[in-house]
Scaffold this active site. Structure first.
Site, short mmCIF file in Angstrom:
data_model
loop_
_atom_site.label_atom_id
_atom_site.label_comp_id
_atom_site.label_asym_id
_atom_site.label_seq_id
_atom_site.Cartn_x
_atom_site.Cartn_y
_atom_site.Cartn_z
N LYS A 1 0.84 -1.20 0.00
CA LYS A 1 0.00 0.00 0.00
C LYS A 1 0.87 1.24 0.00
O LYS A 1 2.09 1.17 0.15
CB LYS A 1 -0.92 0.00 1.21
CG LYS A 1 -0.20 -0.01 2.55
CD LYS A 1 -1.17 -0.14 3.71
CE LYS A 1 -0.43 -0.15 5.04
NZ LYS A 1 -1.35 -0.24 6.20
N TYR B 1 17.89 28.34 10.30
CA TYR B 1 16.78 29.25 10.50
C TYR B 1 16.49 29.46 11.98
O TYR B 1 16.58 28.53 12.78
CB TYR B 1 15.52 28.71 9.82
CG TYR B 1 15.59 28.72 8.31
CD1 TYR B 1 15.58 29.92 7.60
CD2 TYR B 1 15.66 27.53 7.59
CE1 TYR B 1 15.64 29.93 6.22
CE2 TYR B 1 15.72 27.52 6.21
CZ TYR B 1 15.71 28.73 5.53
OH TYR B 1 15.77 28.74 4.16
#
Length: 364
Positions: free
Chosen positions: A37, A260
Site C-alpha cells: 500500500k 533558520y
C-alpha cells in the site's frame, strides 16, 4: 569539474527478495501476501510487485481502490494476482472493483450490505475478505457482529468469503499480553468461517509463533528492511538507500549560530558539510541533533535539517565537495533513523519524495 546537486534514491529489489524469503521461511506452509500500500511504502509498487511475483507472491494487499487499480494495470494479464483492497466495499465502488478484479476487505456491516446488493444485481458471486476487530479498535466487525453475520446465511448471500482476517495492535512487543488475548479472539472467529482461509500476522506478528501465522501472512515494513520489533534486525537488508552530495564544506567557530531561527549554537570549533537534501526529499526535520549520515566509513551527526539542505558535523573526515553522503540505507538504518525522528520506520519510507532520482536494482 561539475558536481551533482540532487539526491539519489536506490531501491534494491534483490534485498527486497531476500527479506521476502526470510519472512516466508518463518511461516512454512502459509501464503505470503505482501503489503504494498501507499505505492509500495513510497518506493513504487509496480517494480516491487513484479519482483515479488517473480519470487512467488500471488496475493497483495493495498489500502485504496485506486492503488488496486494501478497495481492491476502494472502487473498486467500475465500476472493474475489476487489484490485485496483494505478500504473494502465503499458506496459506488462495485463496478470499479469488478473491472479491476479486486477483492474488497469488508470491515463493517454497511460494507457487507453494499457488497451483497452489488452481487445480487450482477448475478455473480463476489469474492471478499472479512476483517474482524479482535482488539485493535480501528477497523473490522465486532465479535458480536461477526457471529451474527456468520450465523445468518442471508447476510452473506452472493458473497464468497475467501479470507477472514484481523490485525494485531501490540505485536512489536512479544511480551504484551494483548497479543494472546487477540489470538484467542481470532481463534473464535476462525471457527465461525471454517471454509475461509485465515490471515492474522503482519511483519511483527509473523515472529510471534505458529499460533499467529495461520494460512496467509501479510509482510509489510519488514519487507523493506524495518525490524519487526521496531529495532534493527540483522536478518533483514536495507531496500532503500538515500544519498546526497556534499555541496559546501565550512568551518564554524564556537558561539556561532546555524540555520533558520538562529536556534542552533555551535559550542566548539566544528567542520561542517552542507549536503544537498532535506525534508523536501523525505529526511525528517525532527531528526536534527539525533540522526546521522554516513561518510568516509563513519557516522556523522546531523546538526540541522532544512527543506533542501542538511548540515553534518564531519570532524577531520577526508571529505570533498561532490562526495556522496548516505542518509538512509545499509549504514544508516531505517529503525535508528525512525527513533531519532521520534516516529516509525513506515513514516520514514513513505515520506521519501519524488525529487531524488531513482535507481532500481534487480528489476524483472
Amino acid at each position: 569539474m561539475s558536481h551533482p546537486t540532487s539526491a539519489r534514491l536506490t531501491i534494491d529489489l534483490d534485498a527486497l527478495a531476500h527479506n521476502f524469503a526470510v519472512l516466508r521461511a518463518e511461516a512454512p506452509g502459509a501464503e505470503a501476501a505482501p503489503v504494498i500500500k501507499a505505492d509500495g511504502y513510497g518506493l513504487s509498487a509496480a517494480p516491487l510487485a513484479r519482483r515479488l511475483w517473480a519470487e512467488g507472491a500471488r496475493g497483495f494487499f493495498v489500502a485504496r481502490l485506486s492503488e488496486g487499480e494501478a497495481l492491476r494495470a502494472a502487473l498486467g494479464a500475465d500476472h493474475p494476482a489476487t489484490i485485496y483492497v483494505l478500504d473494502g466495499f465503499l458506496a459506488g465502488s462495485g463496478a470499479r472493483l469488478a473491472a479491476a478484479r479486486l477483492t474488497p476487505v469488508l470491515s463493517s456491516l454497511p460494507q457487507i450490505e453494499a457488497a451483497t446488493t452489488f452481487a445480487a444485481a450482477s448475478g455473480q458471486p463476489l469474492a471478499v475478505a472479512i476483517q474482524v476487530d479482535t482488539g485493535m479498535n480501528r477497523q473490522g466487525l465486532t465479535l458480536a457482529e461477526t457471529q451474527a453475520v456468520a450465523q445468518s446465511g442471508d447476510r452473506l448471500r452472493g458473497l464468497q468469503v475467501d479470507v477472514i482476517m484481523s490485525h494485531l495492535g501490540s505485536a512489536t512487543d512479544p511480551a504484551d499480553p494483548r497479543n494472546t488475548l487477540q489470538q484467542e479472539r481470532f481463534a473464535q472467529v476462525r471457527r465461525l468461517f471454517p471454509q475461509a482461509r485465515a490471515s492474522f500476522a503482519a511483519s511483527a506478528g509473523i515472529m510471534l509463533g505458529p499460533d499467529y501465522r495461520n494460512d496467509i501472512i501479510r509482510p509489510g515494513i519488514s519487507l523493506y528492511g524495518g525490524g519487526p520489533e521496531e529495532r534493527p534486525d540483522p536478518r533483514l537488508r536495507a531496500v532503500a538507500k538515500l544519498e546526497a552530495p556534499i555541496l559546501y564544506i565550512r568551518n564554524v567557530e564556537p558561539g556561532e549560530l546555524i540555520g533558520y531561527g538562529s536556534n542552533t549554537r555551535i559550542e566548539k570549533p566544528t567542520r561542517i558539510a552542507i549536503v544537498g537534501a532535506g525534508y523536501a526529499d523525505g529526511v525528517i526535520r525532527a531528526s536534527k541533533g539525533k540522526g546521522y549520515g554516513w561518510l568516509a566509513g563513519a557516522r556523522r551527526p546531523v546538526i540541522i535539517v532544512t527543506m533542501d539542505l542538511i548540515a553534518l558535523e564531519i570532524g577531520d573526515a577526508p571529505a570533498r565537495i561532490g562526495d556522496w553522503v548516505e542518509l538512509l540505507g545499509p549504514n544508516v538504518l531505517l529503525d535508528e533513523i525512525a527513533t531519532a525522528a521520534g516516529t516509525v520506520a513506515h513514516e520514514c519510507l513513505v515520506r521519501l519524495s519524488g525529487r531524488a532520482g531513482r535507481i532500481y536494482l534487480g528489476e524483472v
